[in-house]
Write a protein that holds these residues in place. Structure first.
Motif, PDB file in Angstrom:
ATOM      1  N   ASN A   1     -10.454  -1.454   2.143  1.00  0.00           N
ATOM      2  CA  ASN A   1      -9.748  -2.719   2.373  1.00  0.00           C
ATOM      3  C   ASN A   1     -10.654  -3.656   3.159  1.00  0.00           C
ATOM      4  O   ASN A   1     -11.607  -3.228   3.812  1.00  0.00           O
ATOM      5  CB  ASN A   1      -8.450  -2.469   3.144  1.00  0.00           C
TER       6      ASN A   1
ATOM      7  N   GLU B   1      -7.438  -2.225  -3.384  1.00  0.00           N
ATOM      8  CA  GLU B   1      -7.797  -0.902  -2.880  1.00  0.00           C
ATOM      9  C   GLU B   1      -8.564  -0.109  -3.937  1.00  0.00           C
ATOM     10  O   GLU B   1      -9.566   0.536  -3.659  1.00  0.00           O
ATOM     11  CB  GLU B   1      -6.517  -0.161  -2.482  1.00  0.00           C
TER      12      GLU B   1
ATOM     13  N   SER C   1       0.815  -1.216   0.000  1.00  0.00           N
ATOM     14  CA  SER C   1       0.000   0.000   0.000  1.00  0.00           C
ATOM     15  C   SER C   1       0.849   1.267   0.000  1.00  0.00           C
ATOM     16  O   SER C   1       0.327   2.367  -0.018  1.00  0.00           O
ATOM     17  CB  SER C   1      -0.904   0.012   1.236  1.00  0.00           C
TER      18      SER C   1
END
Lengths: 286, 772
Positions: free
Chosen positions: B691, B274, A40
């Protein structure tokens, strides 16, 4: 994403410490936090990736005199079946049974859970209750040395700890709890599995004739790091575990913390849960 | 000696495994996300980080220089066509961005790493504009205008009036007025968004896509490209879920096409998880104002419904959900006077799309909880009040839905009986007054849904071609798509039943628009009904052709022949006349009389389009369901534990026992998530929980025991009597849970999901005020 230039898989603490001495390394164990954070963009890989999974001496639980060592590579699943844990540190097994999912428990390690330093790290809460000390290895001058840091002095903020760049967490040491020590772990999230704690409590002490002493209380997900609650401990120390004491302890537990409000839970609800779980564990051990 | 072929048991109602399941289980299936074409490039999208802003400049110069980057598409260098139901969505944004998922550029390169690097180097300058995030705020005169040509930020409106609600209100003994806030949820498909675009040297496009709407997809996609819809070939590889999310064309699809055109190479564009949360559609959040009246005796007098849908930045099929929402609001229970008004309003939130249930999840949450409340206010029990207002077979709703079988009352009665509902309900209410941490609850909710297709296009049909080979195998080329819902198994079963061949001898071909005949797509619980009828009718035609040939050959009259166990047999005694494969070869290689068994069918259901006032019997059949939830609540933590869901549903006829149970369980899991845990949290246009850690789908340990009771009333127009069943299981659970929660703790929630914190706040509200 930064580039990984070197990949190392040392098979001893000594080799790993030597590799770390060179600096700029990322350590990977189970990878259950690291992979997500790197994916991420929350975390960048250092040029060297050190896979410590081959250091077999860092996995497992051992008893040496009055000290229990939980190796950093001990998986959460290991905690569920280990006999030393079952006999001396049963709250670690209670925690493991509420930890994420089977898949994550199989990969995730005790050391990784500590080093990730999440305010909501489930494994840290009972370790704080058991007064665990982190054992850190490094090789600053050509020879491997270790230092110990009590876990309640280990964390400095979300994702942050006193661990130095050249140090490797090799395990935690815990003194065998005194006779009569009983404890419990409570965690609440809306799901029974795969859940991050909205609040967690680890609480224990020696209960004799209804009186609790050597009280240790730890909370997760209610402060920037998992914490010990000195106020709650003081409110309980040497007290008879009756309804009045338990209710007062719950009240102090919830008012002694200042959790944040975020998408998972409000400040108020986190305090409420801490009170409910604190009282629940006290009722269980009384 | 004559060979006797015993009449086999019917396959209808039997558990037939999905033909695609074994490959999926062993990991052999090549999902679209796994596909690799020779010379294929990888592509991703540069998205905005603003919710409402003018784009001042887009600089791709540094990104273009990254080694391995082959093509970059921006609004400036790409076709200008628009997508979306109102053609309001430029796939690449050049003038302004209207929500957080807006696309600035597409980048295609040799490797994912090169593409990621290039994305970081694209520089965009913006001038931020004020945002608006609430539909009613966005309707105000001084609200920021999101599209220059959409005054008042108004997207689609739906209005329906029947009878006289103001008179009915005056005549009512009781009137309840409520406001609901229905939240954002998303599909959470296991396979994130993915598309592969490839041009041939004639400039014809082959697109590998997750669409559940392959034929109209061409029509919807073409305006964004500079090519004709006829030059688009749609291939549908296996997908990891759709649930309505693949009904629209989304910007990432034309962007992949632009890149493939520029690069002259195949381009695969895909989402991260995501991105799937941020940039794929949501269920339409709705603010619902509802008023409902009744007489003292429990007769409902009217409903008055006003709905504001948070459309987000663009208009997708999601904005048309009031078409379905309205059917429940106006036609679920006998509502003699009713008005329904809805406005889909542009905001700077991510835009909503279609999602299993299509507005009926929201409508059912509202109506079923309101019915519960009204029963209590009237002093009637929840069963009695519902039965009082349940329509009888043959009644029509105000919108003219003909309830031929109308099993609503039966669903309610059976559900109540199987669960001992009234006794438990009363006991739980009484228990509320006693001390105790854990409270038990039982609740019922009901709904209606179209179950014989839904005529929202000029045709609700499905084309099918059935051919038989020289070995007795049947190939069914159907327009119906398999997106995991199980139509391949159903068609296999129906064809196998008609042709008397094993299910393993039926081959389904349905993933290529260049081969399959037209179908209107997987939606509206329609495929078993529509594609099933088409396949069955085709099989009947093939059977007639085969039996005619057998009759000529054997001199046995055609009406005395049948197909059974791979043979043509005499119907009355099972004596084999010939083996089927042998006959097929004889027919095929008969010189001048040669014939191949090759039939086609275009099935159009007996339904009608709505008129401009939304009146029309849009489906060939309707289905009702009554779901009863039993649960317990920990009043200290707010934790909810579901014990059991008893589901009574009118399904016409069970075709595939395994398939229907799978559909029920999957839908129920989504419905539970809607009621209890799932919420895409969007603050000021930003998705806060993209998420699976913080977007709480239901996991296995939370699933209750599910007990299904299927009412099989043999729908006369359905294949072997079947109706479509797939959306009700997702529609009803949320409302059923909400009513059970009320039964347990005496609190109603008009704002799902009913999270533990909401429950605790409701129960200990006084302490909160003291603390805060």
């Amino acid at each position: 994403m930064s580039t990984i230039e070197n990949y190392l898989a040392p098979s001893s603490i000594d080799d790993a410490a030597a590799a770390l001495a060179a600096g700029s390394a990322t350590i990977v164990a189970g990878g259950t936090d690291l992979m997500l954070q790197a994916g991420s963009g929350q975390k960048e890989y250092a040029p060297t990736l050190i896979n410590i999974q081959k250091i077999t001496e860092m996995r497992g639980v051992s008893l040496d005199g009055d000290t229990i060592r939980i190796g950093a590579l001990t998986t959460i699943t290991d905690l569920l079946t280990d006999e030393i844990i079952a006999e001396h540190l049963p709250v670690m097994a209670t925690m493991a049974d509420k930890f994420a999912s089977d898949q994550i428990r199989n990969a995730g390690t005790v050391g990784g859970n500590i080093c990730n330093a999440s305010p909501a790290g489930d494994g840290i809460v009972p370790l704080l209750m058991y007064k665990a000390e982190a054992v850190l290895a490094s090789k600053p001058n050509g020879s491997t040395e270790t230092r110990k840091v009590p876990l309640d002095e280990f964390f400095t903020g979300p994702g942050k700890s006193v661990i130095q760049e050249n140090e490797l967490l090799i395990g935690v040491d815990i003194a065998v709890p005194p006779a009569g020590f009983v404890g419990g772990f409570g965690k609440f999230g809306p799901r029974p599995a795969l859940e991050i704690a909205m609040a967690a409590v680890g609480l224990g002490g020696v209960v004799k004739d209804g009186v609790i002493s050597d009280v240790r209380v730890a909370f997760g997900a209610v402060a920037p790091t998992p914490i010990r609650s000195a106020e709650t401990e003081a409110a309980l120390e040497g007290k008879k575990l009756d309804e009045t004491t338990i209710s007062a302890a719950g009240e102090i537990a919830s008012s002694s913390i200042s959790p944040i409000t975020d998408i998972r839970a409000s400040d108020w609800y986190r305090r409420h849960l801490i009170r409910v779980m604190t009282e629940e564990i006290l009722n269980d051990v009384s | 000696m004559d060979q006797i072929v015993e009449k086999p048991d019917t396959l209808i109602g039997k558990p037939i495994p999905k033909p695609d399941a074994p490959d999926k289980v062993v990991g052999k299936t090549t999902y679209i996300n796994d596909m690799v074409l020779p010379r294929m490039l990888i592509a991703k999208i540069k998205r905005t980080d603003r919710v409402h802003a003018k784009i001042l400049s887009v600089d791709i110069s540094a990104a273009e220089k990254v080694p391995g980057i082959v093509a970059i598409a921006t609004a400036e260098n790409s076709p200008k066509g628009l997508i979306g139901v109102l053609k309001d969505n430029p796939p690449l944004k050049g003038d302004k961005v209207r929500c957080i998922r807006d696309e600035i550029a597409g980048v295609a390169g040799e490797t994912e790493e090169a593409v990621d690097e290039a994305l970081k180097l694209i520089k965009v300058e913006y001038e931020d504009l004020p945002g608006v995030f609430d539909p009613e705020e966005a309707l105000k005169d001084d609200a920021p205008l999101i599209h220059d040509d959409k005054p008042g930020n108004l997207s689609l409106t739906f209005d329906f009036e029947h009878g006289d609600i103001s008179k009915a209100e005056k005549d009512s003994d009781i009137v309840l007025e409520e406001k609901y806030e229905l939240h954002y949820v998303t599909h959470t498909c296991m396979g994130p968004g993915c598309v592969i675009a490839d041009f041939d040297t004639h400039g014809k496009l082959t697109i590998y896509t997750q669409t559940q709407y392959p034929y109209n997809y061409k029509m919807d996609l073409a305006p964004a490209l500079d090519i004709s819809a006829g030059d688009i070939r749609v291939i549908q590889p296996p997908v990891g879920g759709a649930f309505g999310s693949k009904l629209d064309v989304y910007p990432f699809e034309p962007i992949a096409v632009y890149l493939a055109k520029k690069a002259r190479r195949p381009v695969k564009l895909f989402f991260s998880r995501e991105e799937e949360f941020i940039a794929s559609p949501t269920r339409q959040p709705a603010r619902v104002y509802i008023k409902q009246g009744a007489k003292k005796d429990g007769t409902i007098t009217f409903r008055d419904v006003n709905v504001y849908l948070n459309n987000g930045g663009y208009t997708s099929w999601g904005a048309t959900i009031p078409a379905v929402m309205m059917r429940t609001m106006t036609g679920h229970f006998r509502i003699p006077n009713v008005e329904f008004h809805s406005k889909a309003v542009y905001t700077n939130n991510p835009f909503a799309g279609s999602f299993r249930g299509y507005g009926n999840v929201q409508a059912t949450y509202v109506t079923a909880t309101l019915m519960d409340k009204m029963a209590e206010e009237l002093g009637m029990d929840p069963i009695e009040f519902r039965l009082k207002n349940a329509q009888k077979p043959g009644e029509r709703t105000p919108q003219n839905s003909l309830l031929k079988t109308a099993a609503l009352a039966d669903c309610i009665k059976i559900g109540a009986e199987k669960t001992n509902f009234l006794e438990k309900h009363a006991a739980n209410v009484a228990a509320r007054e006693k001390p105790g941490r854990i409270r038990q609850g039982i609740g019922i909710a009901t709904s209606i849904h179209n179950a014989g297709g839904a005529k929202i296009h000029k045709s609700d049909g499905c084309g099918t071609i059935l051919t038989m080979d020289d070995y007795g195998r049947a190939t069914v080329i159907t327009g119906a798509s398999e997106i995991g819902q199980g139509i391949d198994a159903v068609i296999t079963q129906l064809v196998s039943e008609e042709l008397g061949i094993p299910t393993s001898d039926v081959i389904i071909a349905n993933n290529d628009s260049a081969i399959g005949p037209w179908d209107v797509g997987v939606h509206a619980s329609r495929t078993t009904f529509i594609a099933g009828n088409a396949a069955r009718n085709a099989a009947v035609k093939a059977k007639q052709q085969i039996l005619a040939a057998a009759a000529r050959q054997s001199n046995v009259s055609i009406d005395k022949l049948d197909l059974r166990g791979g043979h043509v047999v005499q119907k009355d005694n099972g004596v084999s006349v010939t083996k089927l494969d042998r006959l097929l070869r004889q027919m095929h290689f008969a010189g001048d009389d040669a014939e191949l068994v090759m039939v086609s069918e275009y099935y159009e259901p007996p339904s009608e389009l709505e008129d401009k006032n939304h009146v029309g019997d849009i489906s060939a059949a309707y289905s009702h369901g009554a779901y009863i939830t039993e649960l317990e609540i920990d009043t200290l933590t707010g934790g909810v534990k579901l014990h059991k869901m008893t589901c009574v549903q009118d399904v016409g006829k069970v075709i595939n026992k395994l398939g229907i149970e799978g559909q029920m369980e999957g839908g129920i899991a989504q419905g539970i998530g809607y009621g209890l845990s799932e919420e895409l949290i969007i603050e000021e246009g930003i998705v806060k929980n993209p998420n699976f850690r913080d977007y709480k789908v239901v996991t296995a340990p939370e699933m209750p025991e599910i007990e299904c009771h299927f009412i099989e009333d043999d729908e006369e127009t359905g294949p072997f009597g079947a109706k479509g069943i797939s959306e009700l299981p997702c529609i009803i659970p949320g409302a059923s849970i909400a009513n059970a929660v009320y039964n347990a703790i005496g609190v109603r929630f008009d704002n799902p999901p009913i999270t533990p914190e909401k429950i605790v706040r409701a129960l200990h509200g006084d302490k909160i005020e003291a603390a805060e």
